[in-house]
Write a protein that holds these residues in place. Sequence first.
Motif, PDB file in Angstrom:
ATOM      1  N   THR A 145     -47.289 -28.056 -34.709  1.00  0.00           N
ATOM      2  CA  THR A 145     -46.525 -28.423 -35.948  1.00  0.00           C
ATOM      3  C   THR A 145     -46.114 -27.170 -36.239  1.00  0.00           C
ATOM      4  N   TRP A 146     -44.777 -26.995 -36.707  1.00  0.00           N
ATOM      5  CA  TRP A 146     -44.088 -25.696 -36.761  1.00  0.00           C
ATOM      6  C   TRP A 146     -43.646 -26.090 -38.483  1.00  0.00           C
ATOM      7  N   THR A 147     -43.555 -24.816 -39.322  1.00  0.00           N
ATOM      8  CA  THR A 147     -43.494 -25.077 -40.563  1.00  0.00           C
ATOM      9  C   THR A 147     -42.274 -23.771 -40.889  1.00  0.00           C
ATOM     10  N   SER A 148     -41.534 -24.249 -42.159  1.00  0.00           N
ATOM     11  CA  SER A 148     -40.419 -23.124 -42.505  1.00  0.00           C
ATOM     12  C   SER A 148     -41.108 -22.502 -43.676  1.00  0.00           C
ATOM     13  N   ARG A 149     -40.579 -21.741 -44.315  1.00  0.00           N
ATOM     14  CA  ARG A 149     -40.829 -21.017 -45.328  1.00  0.00           C
ATOM     15  C   ARG A 149     -40.757 -21.920 -46.548  1.00  0.00           C
ATOM     16  N   GLU A 150     -39.732 -22.796 -46.572  1.00  0.00           N
ATOM     17  CA  GLU A 150     -39.507 -23.869 -47.509  1.00  0.00           C
ATOM     18  C   GLU A 150     -40.595 -25.203 -47.528  1.00  0.00           C
ATOM     19  N   GLY A 151     -41.256 -25.004 -46.554  1.00  0.00           N
ATOM     20  CA  GLY A 151     -42.398 -26.128 -46.125  1.00  0.00           C
ATOM     21  C   GLY A 151     -42.109 -27.397 -45.256  1.00  0.00           C
ATOM     22  N   THR A 152     -40.711 -27.178 -44.937  1.00  0.00           N
ATOM     23  CA  THR A 152     -40.434 -28.185 -43.887  1.00  0.00           C
ATOM     24  C   THR A 152     -41.181 -28.132 -42.518  1.00  0.00           C
ATOM     25  N   LYS A 153     -41.682 -29.293 -42.243  1.00  0.00           N
ATOM     26  CA  LYS A 153     -42.697 -29.309 -41.194  1.00  0.00           C
ATOM     27  C   LYS A 153     -41.506 -30.089 -40.066  1.00  0.00           C
ATOM     28  N   LEU A 154     -41.734 -29.529 -38.847  1.00  0.00           N
ATOM     29  CA  LEU A 154     -41.442 -30.011 -37.427  1.00  0.00           C
ATOM     30  C   LEU A 154     -42.354 -30.210 -36.343  1.00  0.00           C
TER      31      LEU A 154
ATOM     32  N   PHE B 171     -38.844 -21.149 -38.385  1.00  0.00           N
ATOM     33  CA  PHE B 171     -40.148 -21.822 -38.433  1.00  0.00           C
ATOM     34  C   PHE B 171     -41.266 -21.107 -37.544  1.00  0.00           C
ATOM     35  N   ARG B 172     -42.173 -21.168 -38.092  1.00  0.00           N
ATOM     36  CA  ARG B 172     -43.572 -20.744 -37.512  1.00  0.00           C
ATOM     37  C   ARG B 172     -44.530 -21.640 -37.112  1.00  0.00           C
ATOM     38  N   LEU B 173     -45.324 -21.042 -36.113  1.00  0.00           N
ATOM     39  CA  LEU B 173     -46.347 -22.279 -35.794  1.00  0.00           C
ATOM     40  C   LEU B 173     -47.383 -22.395 -36.876  1.00  0.00           C
ATOM     41  N   SER B 174     -47.556 -23.462 -37.176  1.00  0.00           N
ATOM     42  CA  SER B 174     -48.759 -23.628 -38.293  1.00  0.00           C
ATOM     43  C   SER B 174     -50.117 -23.597 -37.665  1.00  0.00           C
ATOM     44  N   LYS B 175     -51.066 -23.198 -38.470  1.00  0.00           N
ATOM     45  CA  LYS B 175     -52.459 -22.800 -37.991  1.00  0.00           C
ATOM     46  C   LYS B 175     -53.407 -24.053 -38.332  1.00  0.00           C
TER      47      LYS B 175
ATOM     48  N   ILE C 282     -38.132 -31.768 -30.305  1.00  0.00           N
ATOM     49  CA  ILE C 282     -38.609 -31.387 -31.718  1.00  0.00           C
ATOM     50  C   ILE C 282     -38.248 -32.582 -32.615  1.00  0.00           C
ATOM     51  N   TYR C 283     -39.159 -33.060 -33.316  1.00  0.00           N
ATOM     52  CA  TYR C 283     -39.162 -34.333 -34.250  1.00  0.00           C
ATOM     53  C   TYR C 283     -39.207 -33.756 -35.733  1.00  0.00           C
ATOM     54  N   HIS C 284     -38.468 -34.415 -36.489  1.00  0.00           N
ATOM     55  CA  HIS C 284     -38.428 -34.104 -37.833  1.00  0.00           C
ATOM     56  C   HIS C 284     -38.734 -35.494 -38.377  1.00  0.00           C
ATOM     57  N   GLN C 285     -39.782 -35.793 -39.193  1.00  0.00           N
ATOM     58  CA  GLN C 285     -40.430 -37.103 -39.640  1.00  0.00           C
ATOM     59  C   GLN C 285     -40.111 -38.311 -38.483  1.00  0.00           C
ATOM     60  N   GLY C 286     -40.407 -37.970 -37.454  1.00  0.00           N
ATOM     61  CA  GLY C 286     -40.424 -38.938 -36.459  1.00  0.00           C
ATOM     62  C   GLY C 286     -39.275 -39.055 -35.601  1.00  0.00           C
ATOM     63  N   ASN C 287     -38.136 -38.477 -36.306  1.00  0.00           N
ATOM     64  CA  ASN C 287     -36.699 -38.414 -35.512  1.00  0.00           C
ATOM     65  C   ASN C 287     -36.715 -37.406 -34.710  1.00  0.00           C
ATOM     66  N   LEU C 288     -36.052 -37.498 -33.478  1.00  0.00           N
ATOM     67  CA  LEU C 288     -35.587 -36.629 -32.335  1.00  0.00           C
ATOM     68  C   LEU C 288     -34.810 -35.722 -33.033  1.00  0.00           C
ATOM     69  N   GLU C 289     -34.972 -34.541 -32.898  1.00  0.00           N
ATOM     70  CA  GLU C 289     -33.977 -33.561 -33.460  1.00  0.00           C
ATOM     71  C   GLU C 289     -33.259 -32.618 -32.158  1.00  0.00           C
ATOM     72  N   GLU C 290     -34.075 -32.346 -31.468  1.00  0.00           N
ATOM     73  CA  GLU C 290     -33.511 -31.467 -30.155  1.00  0.00           C
ATOM     74  C   GLU C 290     -34.476 -31.657 -29.075  1.00  0.00           C
ATOM     75  N   SER C 291     -34.051 -31.389 -27.920  1.00  0.00           N
ATOM     76  CA  SER C 291     -34.842 -31.409 -26.836  1.00  0.00           C
ATOM     77  C   SER C 291     -34.577 -30.232 -25.696  1.00  0.00           C
ATOM     78  N   PHE C 292     -35.522 -29.797 -25.157  1.00  0.00           N
ATOM     79  CA  PHE C 292     -35.219 -28.691 -24.386  1.00  0.00           C
ATOM     80  C   PHE C 292     -36.129 -28.561 -23.016  1.00  0.00           C
ATOM     81  N   GLY C 293     -35.529 -27.949 -22.057  1.00  0.00           N
ATOM     82  CA  GLY C 293     -36.332 -28.210 -20.607  1.00  0.00           C
ATOM     83  C   GLY C 293     -37.539 -27.204 -20.729  1.00  0.00           C
TER      84      GLY C 293
END
Length: 154
Positions: free
Chosen positions: A105-114, A150-154, A125-136
């Motif tokens: 889980t990654w979180t932005s300063r605004e509290g958005t979670k991906l 975004f930063r990695l959530s602890k 990368i998913y936002h609320q279960g929807n695919l946003e981006e895909s990487f190799g």
Amino acid sequence: MLTFEQKQEIIESFPQLTKKEISLKRVNYHFEGSLYEKSIVVEKLHPNGNGFVFVGDLLKYEKEAGDNGLVNIRDYNEEALREIVRDSINYLSEEEEEILPIVETWTSREGTKLELEFNDRSWNIYHQGNLEESFGTREDAVAYLREEGFRLSK
């Protein structure tokens, strides 16, 4: 370049392989101990020196292998031919590992979670279960997330 006979001699030094003659004086070499439906290690070895070795989706050969998982061995030397045949046999005799999905889980300063999830060879990368981006690679996905704040959530 090795001759047809030299290639046959090298391939036949692997006792796990069985020679089967096919059309136009070509030969296949089968690995009867294969754990998969695919059992041909060396395919269509031709008297002109052309032939193919099955490597499936081994990353080591991803630049050489076609979509069918075959590598042309026409210009292979003895060492390279032995190595690729050995790799093919190992590939066909190993159980496929079940890779469990990795989810972060990654979180932005605004509290958005991906959610960053590794699944079936890609980092998604998913936002609320929807695919946003895909990487190799994970590195590319992490770079994207960091660029977006975004930063990695602890």
